[in-house]
Design a protein around this motif. Structure first.
Motif, PDB file in Angstrom:
ATOM      1  N   ASN A  24     -17.274 -35.701  39.870  1.00  0.00           N
ATOM      2  CA  ASN A  24     -17.108 -37.103  39.504  1.00  0.00           C
ATOM      3  C   ASN A  24     -18.154 -37.982  40.159  1.00  0.00           C
ATOM      4  OD1 ASN A  24     -14.989 -36.634  37.822  1.00  0.00           O
ATOM      5  ND2 ASN A  24     -13.405 -37.185  39.293  1.00  0.00           N
ATOM      6  N   THR A  25     -18.445 -37.705  41.435  1.00  0.00           N
ATOM      7  CA  THR A  25     -19.459 -38.484  42.129  1.00  0.00           C
ATOM      8  C   THR A  25     -20.811 -38.333  41.448  1.00  0.00           C
ATOM      9  OG1 THR A  25     -18.302 -38.225  44.243  1.00  0.00           O
ATOM     10  CG2 THR A  25     -20.608 -38.882  44.343  1.00  0.00           C
ATOM     11  N   GLU A  26     -21.145 -37.115  41.067  1.00  0.00           N
ATOM     12  CA  GLU A  26     -22.406 -36.881  40.379  1.00  0.00           C
ATOM     13  C   GLU A  26     -22.402 -37.537  39.000  1.00  0.00           C
ATOM     14  OE1 GLU A  26     -25.226 -35.520  41.606  1.00  0.00           O
ATOM     15  OE2 GLU A  26     -24.073 -35.649  43.458  1.00  0.00           O
ATOM     16  N   GLN A  27     -21.258 -37.477  38.325  1.00  0.00           N
ATOM     17  CA  GLN A  27     -21.156 -38.131  37.016  1.00  0.00           C
ATOM     18  C   GLN A  27     -21.343 -39.644  37.156  1.00  0.00           C
ATOM     19  OE1 GLN A  27     -17.319 -36.942  35.559  1.00  0.00           O
ATOM     20  NE2 GLN A  27     -18.133 -35.197  34.412  1.00  0.00           N
ATOM     21  N   LEU A  28     -20.747 -40.200  38.193  1.00  0.00           N
ATOM     22  CA  LEU A  28     -20.880 -41.636  38.432  1.00  0.00           C
ATOM     23  C   LEU A  28     -22.335 -42.010  38.681  1.00  0.00           C
ATOM     24  CD1 LEU A  28     -17.778 -42.304  40.717  1.00  0.00           C
ATOM     25  CD2 LEU A  28     -18.160 -43.208  38.420  1.00  0.00           C
ATOM     26  N   LYS A  29     -23.014 -41.209  39.489  1.00  0.00           N
ATOM     27  CA  LYS A  29     -24.417 -41.495  39.772  1.00  0.00           C
ATOM     28  C   LYS A  29     -25.260 -41.407  38.505  1.00  0.00           C
ATOM     29  CE  LYS A  29     -28.177 -40.522  42.969  1.00  0.00           C
ATOM     30  NZ  LYS A  29     -28.623 -39.748  44.156  1.00  0.00           N
ATOM     31  N   GLU A  30     -24.992 -40.393  37.692  1.00  0.00           N
ATOM     32  CA  GLU A  30     -25.725 -40.251  36.432  1.00  0.00           C
ATOM     33  C   GLU A  30     -25.493 -41.463  35.529  1.00  0.00           C
ATOM     34  OE1 GLU A  30     -24.556 -36.572  34.686  1.00  0.00           O
ATOM     35  OE2 GLU A  30     -25.417 -35.347  36.289  1.00  0.00           O
ATOM     36  N   LYS A  31     -24.233 -41.923  35.467  1.00  0.00           N
ATOM     37  CA  LYS A  31     -23.925 -43.097  34.651  1.00  0.00           C
ATOM     38  C   LYS A  31     -24.622 -44.344  35.193  1.00  0.00           C
ATOM     39  CE  LYS A  31     -19.511 -41.860  32.536  1.00  0.00           C
ATOM     40  NZ  LYS A  31     -19.864 -42.299  31.177  1.00  0.00           N
ATOM     41  N   LEU A  32     -24.638 -44.479  36.503  1.00  0.00           N
ATOM     42  CA  LEU A  32     -25.275 -45.645  37.119  1.00  0.00           C
ATOM     43  C   LEU A  32     -26.791 -45.626  36.889  1.00  0.00           C
ATOM     44  CD1 LEU A  32     -23.229 -45.845  40.431  1.00  0.00           C
ATOM     45  CD2 LEU A  32     -23.239 -47.536  38.573  1.00  0.00           C
TER      46      LEU A  32
END
Length: 306
Positions: A24-32
């Motif tokens: 999730n953290t990596e997904q959030l960073k990718e989205k950001l």
């Protein structure tokens, strides 16, 4: 045999949960990163609509450097429109330094570089850092709750003096009174230490060991080993007198062991036995975290001047 089988199941669940958190953290960073690419394109096209669409409709907070805090989406839109209408952005880049998930919120910290020119053709190179707060909605949709930014080294605030927005009342906290009082007491203690020019105590009493402090005219300070020397130097007496100081909170968001606070300050300062005097006002985004004793400590903080 049953106990061993149950242990294997529990271990598998734990591993999956851990993996999901990391994922999730990596997904959030990718989205950001994807959103920041849109923001960069918006700056280059002088189009604020993309930025504004991400802002929360009801609880927006924008804290530009050299401008008062903005608490409505309409005022934030007006701010960006005026900025874009007076500058030609030739290059803009954001680089994420950190993404931290706290409950259903995400703290994004990073750096930016803006290469621009005003209507007279005068260049403005604006290098700085920022702290954004995002709310994670359903399907990992991100809504921008707040942003604050500031330069890594002093720039002339008059570059932005043309921007005029409505003068709105600062919102009051809408949380439990006990928590509001707790944060207020911590802010009062900061005011005491600043008044007494006790920079070392300011750092020790208020920042976690792994804190990040982002302030005006400086790059970000990471960890106590960098935060404490800054405060020791910044709050040296040097003939400076803090004649009046007020630190107050506007909106707050309580999140388990964390509190997100939007604050503002007023400082009446003088020097050379009152021969020199200035009124300094500004604002901050504060991420408080409870330590092992339950005391609220500053985990992430960014401040800038109005």
């Amino acid at each position: 045999m049953k106990k061993r089988y149950l242990s294997i199941i529990l271990f598998s669940v734990f591993v999956n949960l851990q993996g999901q958190i990391i994922k999730n953290t990596e997904q959030l960073k990718e989205k950001l990163i994807a959103i920041n690419n849109q923001f960069e394109d918006s700056f280059l096209r002088n189009d604020s609509s993309i930025i504004i669409k991400y802002y929360d409709d009801k609880q927006s907070v924008c804290m530009p450097e050299y401008h008062k805090a903005l608490y409505t989406k309409e005022d934030i839109k007006s701010y960006y429109e005026q900025w874009f209408s007076n500058f030609k952005i030739n290059a803009y880049k954001k680089v994420i330094y950190e993404v931290k998930q706290i409950d259903n919120y995400t703290i994004e910290i990073g750096t930016f570089n803006i290469n621009s020119a005003n209507k007279k053709g005068e260049a403005l190179v604006y290098d700085g850092k920022y702290l954004n707060v995002w709310k994670i909605e359903k399907n990992v949709k991100l809504t921008l709750i707040s942003e604050i930014w500031g330069a890594d080294k002093a720039i002339d605030g008059s570059n932005f003096s043309f921007i005029k927005t409505n003068s709105n009342e600062i919102p009051k906290p809408q949380i439990e009174k006990s928590l509001e009082n707790e944060v207020n007491k911590r802010n009062q203690r900061i005011a005491e230490l600043v008044t007494n020019r006790e920079g070392e105590k300011h750092a020790d009493e208020f920042f976690t060991k792994d804190a990040i402090y982002l302030t005006y005219d400086s790059p970000m300070f990471i960890g106590m080993e960098n935060i404490k020397p800054y405060f020791v130097e910044h709050e040296k007496p040097n003939g400076v007198s803090i004649d009046s100081i007020s630190i107050k909170a506007s909106r707050m968001i309580p999140l388990n062991n964390f509190v997100i606070e939007y604050g503002y300050y007023y400082v009446d300062v003088s020097w050379d036995n009152k021969k020199g005097r200035a009124i300094v006002t500004g604002k901050s985004t504060n991420i408080w975290k409870r330590d092992e004793n339950g005391i609220l400590m500053l985990y992430r903080q960014m401040v800038n001047h109005n």
